[in-house]
Design a protein around this motif. Structure first.
Motif, PDB file in Angstrom:
ATOM      1  N   HIS A  31     -45.236   3.762 -32.510  1.00 30.95           N
ATOM      2  CA  HIS A  31     -45.380   2.554 -31.693  1.00 30.95           C
ATOM      3  C   HIS A  31     -46.386   2.908 -30.605  1.00 30.95           C
ATOM      4  O   HIS A  31     -46.045   3.582 -29.637  1.00 30.95           O
ATOM      5  N   HIS A  32     -47.636   2.481 -30.753  1.00 29.44           N
ATOM      6  CA  HIS A  32     -48.728   3.011 -29.928  1.00 29.44           C
ATOM      7  C   HIS A  32     -48.992   2.177 -28.669  1.00 29.44           C
ATOM      8  O   HIS A  32     -49.030   2.696 -27.561  1.00 29.44           O
ATOM      9  N   CYS A  33     -49.190   0.874 -28.834  1.00 25.26           N
ATOM     10  CA  CYS A  33     -49.492   0.031 -27.675  1.00 25.26           C
ATOM     11  C   CYS A  33     -49.044  -1.393 -27.962  1.00 25.26           C
ATOM     12  O   CYS A  33     -48.615  -1.718 -29.084  1.00 25.26           O
ATOM     13  N   ARG A  34     -49.143  -2.235 -26.947  1.00 25.53           N
ATOM     14  CA  ARG A  34     -48.723  -3.637 -27.106  1.00 25.53           C
ATOM     15  C   ARG A  34     -49.726  -4.547 -26.410  1.00 25.53           C
ATOM     16  O   ARG A  34     -50.185  -4.260 -25.295  1.00 25.53           O
ATOM     17  N   LEU A  35     -50.087  -5.632 -27.072  1.00 25.84           N
ATOM     18  CA  LEU A  35     -50.909  -6.689 -26.490  1.00 25.84           C
ATOM     19  C   LEU A  35     -49.993  -7.822 -26.071  1.00 25.84           C
ATOM     20  O   LEU A  35     -49.124  -8.243 -26.853  1.00 25.84           O
ATOM     21  N   TYR A  36     -50.153  -8.328 -24.873  1.00 24.67           N
ATOM     22  CA  TYR A  36     -49.266  -9.387 -24.404  1.00 24.67           C
ATOM     23  C   TYR A  36     -49.990 -10.238 -23.357  1.00 24.67           C
ATOM     24  O   TYR A  36     -51.058  -9.878 -22.859  1.00 24.67           O
ATOM     25  N   PHE A  37     -49.376 -11.378 -23.024  1.00 21.23           N
ATOM     26  CA  PHE A  37     -49.958 -12.303 -22.044  1.00 21.23           C
ATOM     27  C   PHE A  37     -49.146 -12.297 -20.753  1.00 21.23           C
ATOM     28  O   PHE A  37     -47.923 -12.177 -20.778  1.00 21.23           O
ATOM     29  N   LYS A  38     -49.868 -12.418 -19.623  1.00 17.23           N
ATOM     30  CA  LYS A  38     -49.232 -12.718 -18.346  1.00 17.23           C
ATOM     31  C   LYS A  38     -49.609 -14.157 -18.005  1.00 17.23           C
ATOM     32  O   LYS A  38     -50.800 -14.477 -17.936  1.00 17.23           O
ATOM     33  N   PRO A  39     -48.626 -15.029 -17.799  1.00 16.04           N
ATOM     34  CA  PRO A  39     -48.942 -16.437 -17.543  1.00 16.04           C
ATOM     35  C   PRO A  39     -49.947 -16.586 -16.406  1.00 16.04           C
ATOM     36  O   PRO A  39     -49.745 -16.076 -15.312  1.00 16.04           O
ATOM     37  N   GLY A  40     -51.038 -17.275 -16.689  1.00 12.83           N
ATOM     38  CA  GLY A  40     -52.059 -17.530 -15.687  1.00 12.83           C
ATOM     39  C   GLY A  40     -53.050 -16.408 -15.490  1.00 12.83           C
ATOM     40  O   GLY A  40     -54.050 -16.577 -14.787  1.00 12.83           O
ATOM     41  N   ASP A  41     -52.796 -15.222 -16.094  1.00 10.11           N
ATOM     42  CA  ASP A  41     -53.681 -14.081 -15.879  1.00 10.11           C
ATOM     43  C   ASP A  41     -54.457 -13.673 -17.122  1.00 10.11           C
ATOM     44  O   ASP A  41     -55.451 -12.973 -17.024  1.00 10.11           O
ATOM     45  N   GLY A  42     -53.970 -14.017 -18.317  1.00 14.55           N
ATOM     46  CA  GLY A  42     -54.705 -13.671 -19.521  1.00 14.55           C
ATOM     47  C   GLY A  42     -54.043 -12.588 -20.344  1.00 14.55           C
ATOM     48  O   GLY A  42     -52.821 -12.376 -20.288  1.00 14.55           O
ATOM     49  N   LEU A  43     -54.859 -11.864 -21.121  1.00 14.08           N
ATOM     50  CA  LEU A  43     -54.386 -10.894 -22.106  1.00 14.08           C
ATOM     51  C   LEU A  43     -54.370  -9.485 -21.505  1.00 14.08           C
ATOM     52  O   LEU A  43     -55.303  -9.087 -20.811  1.00 14.08           O
ATOM     53  N   PHE A  44     -53.293  -8.731 -21.789  1.00 12.37           N
ATOM     54  CA  PHE A  44     -53.144  -7.376 -21.282  1.00 12.37           C
ATOM     55  C   PHE A  44     -52.814  -6.438 -22.435  1.00 12.37           C
ATOM     56  O   PHE A  44     -52.295  -6.859 -23.477  1.00 12.37           O
ATOM     57  N   VAL A  45     -53.120  -5.151 -22.241  1.00 14.48           N
ATOM     58  CA  VAL A  45     -52.721  -4.116 -23.192  1.00 14.48           C
ATOM     59  C   VAL A  45     -51.987  -3.033 -22.414  1.00 14.48           C
ATOM     60  O   VAL A  45     -52.394  -2.652 -21.321  1.00 14.48           O
ATOM     61  N   THR A  46     -50.873  -2.559 -22.965  1.00 15.03           N
ATOM     62  CA  THR A  46     -50.105  -1.499 -22.313  1.00 15.03           C
ATOM     63  C   THR A  46     -49.829  -0.387 -23.317  1.00 15.03           C
ATOM     64  O   THR A  46     -49.534  -0.650 -24.491  1.00 15.03           O
ATOM     65  N   ASP A  47     -49.986   0.843 -22.891  1.00 17.17           N
ATOM     66  CA  ASP A  47     -49.733   2.004 -23.751  1.00 17.17           C
ATOM     67  C   ASP A  47     -48.231   2.261 -23.822  1.00 17.17           C
ATOM     68  O   ASP A  47     -47.526   2.178 -22.813  1.00 17.17           O
ATOM     69  N   LEU A  48     -47.718   2.549 -25.016  1.00 20.55           N
ATOM     70  CA  LEU A  48     -46.281   2.762 -25.215  1.00 20.55           C
ATOM     71  C   LEU A  48     -45.979   4.261 -25.302  1.00 20.55           C
ATOM     72  O   LEU A  48     -45.362   4.731 -26.249  1.00 20.55           O
ATOM     73  N   ALA A  49     -46.422   5.021 -24.295  1.00 19.81           N
ATOM     74  CA  ALA A  49     -46.199   6.468 -24.237  1.00 19.81           C
ATOM     75  C   ALA A  49     -46.695   7.149 -25.506  1.00 19.81           C
ATOM     76  O   ALA A  49     -46.044   8.043 -26.046  1.00 19.81           O
ATOM     77  N   SER A  50     -47.869   6.742 -25.991  1.00 20.43           N
ATOM     78  CA  SER A  50     -48.415   7.299 -27.225  1.00 20.43           C
ATOM     79  C   SER A  50     -48.908   8.730 -26.993  1.00 20.43           C
ATOM     80  O   SER A  50     -49.204   9.127 -25.867  1.00 20.43           O
ATOM     81  N   ALA A  51     -49.015   9.488 -28.095  1.00 23.05           N
ATOM     82  CA  ALA A  51     -49.430  10.887 -27.989  1.00 23.05           C
ATOM     83  C   ALA A  51     -50.896  11.012 -27.597  1.00 23.05           C
ATOM     84  O   ALA A  51     -51.264  11.849 -26.769  1.00 23.05           O
ATOM     85  N   ASN A  52     -51.766  10.178 -28.182  1.00 30.76           N
ATOM     86  CA  ASN A  52     -53.208  10.296 -27.937  1.00 30.76           C
ATOM     87  C   ASN A  52     -53.751   9.264 -26.961  1.00 30.76           C
ATOM     88  O   ASN A  52     -54.946   9.219 -26.702  1.00 30.76           O
TER      89      ASN A  52
END
Length: 422
Positions: free
Chosen positions: A30-51
């Motif tokens: 489980h490497h990362c996640r793409l998600y929305f913040k209302p009113g702010d747009g698209l975000f990406v967050t790392d899920l404690a990935s190895a690389n």
């Protein structure tokens, strides 16, 4: 290949339990996640990935992405084409206007055979799979309805996107004063792209002033990061009381036509203010080559002590996670750099030198052991064993700029291809 991110977001990785499954051996399950913040747009967050996860070649933990940004995970590159929240739809459509679309620039060979094709379709997001099914159904009925075909309506003109004004103007002052000393740090980024820093350390008789012109693309990146940091939404004043001490931060940021000023006096900084302040200080340090001199000796000792304790903890936990040894070396180096101008050195300085050398030797030995294990497995054509050893090297040496990491990643890709063709 294009994917559409639903309003609920999407998780990416190697595991089949992800919303988007990528066949990339350098990805975590489980490497990362793409998600929305209302009113702010698209975000990406790392899920404690190895690389790790990178945006525009910079390692990130959680960051907003906009059209044109490149997200790199493992050996896969994702280009963001749209960052708008998708409109609700009654049924899947061939073209979803305004839907957030990202493009996976994967240079991977196509799957072979019917089984591989079915496996590949399983990785396409549900919305795209539904579109393909619709198109296949229409193709079967096309001979019967072609005579009644109706010309499509003319396309709706789309207004060109106006470039946002990211002209940056920053004035930042930090004052730390006690009965023994006054330390002042002043940074200015002017609209003409000139950055200047002035440092006055009275007790230690340090007075420094430097300035230079900055690349406009770097200023645009900084402006975008500050705009999304939360700083512009803070209150204007945060005041507290500290006996016999003055600690004041005064930051004014102007982006285009929008300006905001915040003062923090003798109290703990709000998180969004601290993020913006540290971002600006780091930018000044990199651009003008000012490192330890920008802090008072008391602050340097505090920061060095924190870096030393973290380095010790990581090295003590070197058997918990492969990357801990390399991270401990990095924090020992940081502590050493912070103490460069401090005399006399603190008592723990000898430990920094000794344990860092031990960590470097330990890291090199573990690297050689895994390299031997990988080379032996490759000679024996034991591909699963070779893959495990090469993945261990990538985690042991997490810096992708290190030649050892680069060589292991290339070998790992070759081993994974051999495993897939068995």
């Amino acid at each position: 290949m294009r994917i559409t991110v639903p309003a609920a977001g999407a998780r990416l990785g190697r595991s089949s339990k992800n919303d988007i499954v990528l066949d990339d051996p350098l990805l975590s399950r489980h490497h990362c996640r793409l998600y929305f913040k209302p009113g702010d747009g698209l975000f990406v967050t790392d899920l404690a990935s190895a690389n790790g996860t990178m945006v525009n070649k910079r390692s990130i933990q959680d960051q907003q992405v906009v059209p044109g940004d490149l997200i790199q995970i493992g050996d896969s590159v994702i280009e963001v084409l749209n960052d708008s929240l998708p409109e609700p739809q009654a049924a899947p459509a061939v073209s979803a206007a305004g839907a957030p679309v990202v493009d996976l620039g994967l240079n991977k060979p196509p799957a072979k055979g019917a089984a591989a094709a079915r496996k590949g379709i399983g990785r396409i997001p549900l919305t795209i799979t539904a579109v393909l099914v619709t198109l296949i159904a229409l193709a079967a009925w096309a001979p019967k309805i072609i005579k009644r075909a109706v010309p499509p309506p003319p396309p709706i003109p789309i207004a060109p996107r106006v470039a946002e004004d990211l002209t940056l103007d920053i004035e930042y002052e930090k004052v730390q004063a006690t009965a023994a000393n006054i330390f002042r740090y002043h940074l200015r980024i002017a609209p003409d792209r000139t950055i200047s820093i002035q440092i006055d350390d009275i007790a230690n008789d340090r007075h420094v002033r430097k300035e230079k012109k900055v690349d406009p693309s770097l200023l645009s990146e900084l402006a975008g990061a500050l705009r999304n940091s939360g700083f512009m939404a803070l209150s204007g004043d945060y005041s507290g009381i500290k006996p016999d001490v003055l600690e004041q931060f005064d930051l004014c940021v102007t982006i285009g036509r929008r300006a905001h000023r915040v003062k923090v006096l003798n109290r703990v900084e709000p998180d969004d203010f601290r993020k913006a302040r540290e971002m600006i200080e780091e930018f000044g340090k990199i651009e003008l080559g000012l490192h330890a001199i920008q802090f008072s000796p008391e602050k340097l000792l505090q920061m060095a002590g924190d870096a030393y304790l973290l380095a010790r903890k990581l090295y003590d936990e070197r058997d918990v996670k492969y990357a801990n040894i390399a991270l401990s070396v990095r924090h020992f180096d940081e502590a050493d750099l912070l103490l460069e101008t401090i005399e006399p050195k603190p008592d723990y300085y000898a430990d920094i030198v000794r344990i860092r050398n031990d960590a470097k030797r330990d890291l090199e030995q573990r690297y050689e052991d895994q390299k031997f294990r990988a080379e032996r497995a490759i000679r024996l054509r034991d591909w699963p064993e070779a893959s495990a050893a090469l993945q261990a090297i990538c985690e042991l040496i997490p810096d992708r700029a290190d030649s050892r990491n680069e060589e292991a990643r290339k070998q790992l890709l070759d081993v994974q291809r051999r495993m897939n063709t068995r």
